[in-house]
Scaffold this active site. Structure first.
Site, PDB file in Angstrom:
ATOM      1  N   ASP A 161       0.773  -1.233   0.000  1.00 54.78           N
ATOM      2  CA  ASP A 161       0.000   0.000   0.000  1.00 54.78           C
ATOM      3  C   ASP A 161       0.809   1.290   0.000  1.00 54.78           C
ATOM      4  OD1 ASP A 161      -1.641  -2.139   0.573  1.00 54.78           O
ATOM      5  OD2 ASP A 161      -2.626  -1.207   2.269  1.00 54.78           O
ATOM      6  N   GLU A 392       3.037  -8.195  11.895  1.00 51.82           N
ATOM      7  CA  GLU A 392       2.662  -7.961  10.496  1.00 51.82           C
ATOM      8  C   GLU A 392       3.894  -7.756   9.619  1.00 51.82           C
ATOM      9  OE1 GLU A 392      -0.221  -4.819   8.014  1.00 51.82           O
ATOM     10  OE2 GLU A 392       0.127  -4.555  10.169  1.00 51.82           O
TER      11      GLU A 392
END
Length: 427
Positions: A161, A392
């Site tokens: 992203d 993550e």
């Protein structure tokens, strides 16, 4: 230690299971994400193959009539996430976002078939028409000129992203006066210095606004939308997935599918060359409106090996770049070249290490004859988890865990590495 780590990874997978699909992590990401689920299936395969297939199958419960598999399926509305289904306005059932994500599913499906039995083959056969429709959507809607170079219409579609790759395209976006006030939820869960900036979010939502207001007409978005770039990650994942889909078509003796996929693959190979940048020494992102190439190596560049892209000389140059970058990092592989401006070791996709990218990079390097690089990356992937837990993403210089904790795909990749390569080889 490995046994304990494996037990923890399995427990995380089970905790994030919502009954047929997983969430990436509780709180921060409370819905089903497309490529997260594909990687989750790799982890489930280590202890529950039926559950692995169910994870893949639920991705297509949100498939659009045109073949697209959206990047988020909004199940069980949760106000802790923004932007939710009301912002996307896709008018689908179940509600979903309006664009896709890297098409990993065929890669995982082939892996399950080749490590499984007749039941795996049956499940893959049932999924095959949906995979064909999705791949067809990518080639039709994201490459309407049939050049072999696919594009993305939002950085979120890349899965990467916030990578500096997108700065060239993002800088062209004018934020409209009527964007409206909003409260982003991600920084309620994670420190702001690990997430995209507010100005970046304004641009993200500008792109979503355009899509919503044109009824998610992908032909119009490709032609007139505020953002259009070619992404090495999507390009190379699609190249690999097309090849894996071809192997499945061969298993199913589907001649029509084999011919279609062969055409896709031939175009893939040619289109990938439009991403080569001699100055950078690798494949990079491309701004489609201007043709400008980004000038830095990313972890997506390294997926060229995974996708089978590039000449022998180009792959040799890319392997040399990999060695130079890894020499600068305690843990590889960083999401942005630390030798270049814009490297931020802790900020989302602007420097950190991601287990899922490492799994694909290592597999590609092995297949291209760079076993030493593959071993280094697999070792680092598991070492990060042992040091910091199942986060993550990770700081490539210190190994600190960043972003969401107890993360599904990080647990899944750790299980996949242990299952696929054995404890001794992966340690």
């Amino acid at each position: 230690m490995t046994h304990a780590t494996s037990e923890t990874a399995t427990a995380i997978m089970r905790a994030n299971d919502r009954g047929g699909y997983t969430v990436p992590t509780a709180g921060l990401y409370p819905y089903q994400w497309n490529w997260d689920s594909a990687f989750a299936a790799l982890g489930f395969a280590a202890f529950d193959r039926d559950r692995a297939w169910r994870e893949l199958e639920t991705i297509f419960e949100g498939q659009w009539a045109d073949g697209m598999a959206p990047h988020i399926i909004f199940r069980n509305h949760d106000p802790s996430y923004f932007p939710g289904p009301d912002i996307w306005g896709s008018n689908t059932e179940p509600p979903s976002s309006g664009h896709s994500q890297p098409p990993v599913v065929a890669i995982v499906a082939r892996w399950l078939v080749e490590t499984g039995d007749r039941e795996d083959l049956r499940r893959a056969h049932a999924l095959f028409p949906k995979l064909m429709a999705w791949h067809g959507w990518w080639h039709r809607e994201r490459d309407p000129g049939e050049t072999g170079l696919v594009a993305i219409i939002h950085p979120w579609e890349s899965g990467r992203d916030n990578c500096p790759d997108w700065d060239a395209g993002m800088d062209r976006i004018t934020i409209p006066d009527d964007l409206g006030a909003y409260h982003r939820r991600d920084t309620d869960w994670v420190a702001a210095d690990q997430r995209p900036t507010h100005e970046t979010y304004d641009r993200y939502l500008t792109m979503v606004k355009f899509g919503r207001e044109c009824g998610w007409d992908h032909k119009r978005i490709y032609r007139d939308g505020p953002f259009l770039m070619a992404d090495p990650c999507v390009q190379f994942v699609l190249m690999r997935a097309d090849r894996d889909l071809a192997v499945l078509a061969e298993r199913f003796e589907d001649d029509a599918a084999r011919r279609t996929i062969a055409d896709w693959i031939a175009r893939d190979i040619e289109g990938a060359q439009a991403l080569w940048n001699d100055a950078a020494g690798g494949f990079v992102a491309r701004e489609m409106r201007t043709g400008a190439l980004v000038d830095a190596i990313t972890n997506a560049s390294m997926l060229a090996f995974f996708g089978g892209a590039g000449t022998r000389a180009q792959q040799a140059e890319l392997a040399d770049q990999a060695r130079q970058i890894l020499d600068l990092c305690r843990f590889g592989f960083p999401s942005w070249d630390p030798r270049r401006p814009g490297f931020e070791q802790r900020r989302y996709w602007r420097g950190p290490v991601w287990s899922v990218m490492n799994w694909m990079i290592a597999g590609g390097l092995d297949g291209a004859g760079h076993a030493d690089l593959a071993a280094r990356i697999r070792h680092d992937t598991r070492a990060l988890v042992r040091q910091s837990g199942f986060f993550e993403y990770f700081d490539p210089l210190t190994g600190d865990g960043l972003g969401g904790p107890d993360f599904t795909w990080t647990a899944a990749i750790d299980l996949a590495l242990e299952h696929e390569f054995g404890t001794a080889a992966a340690a």
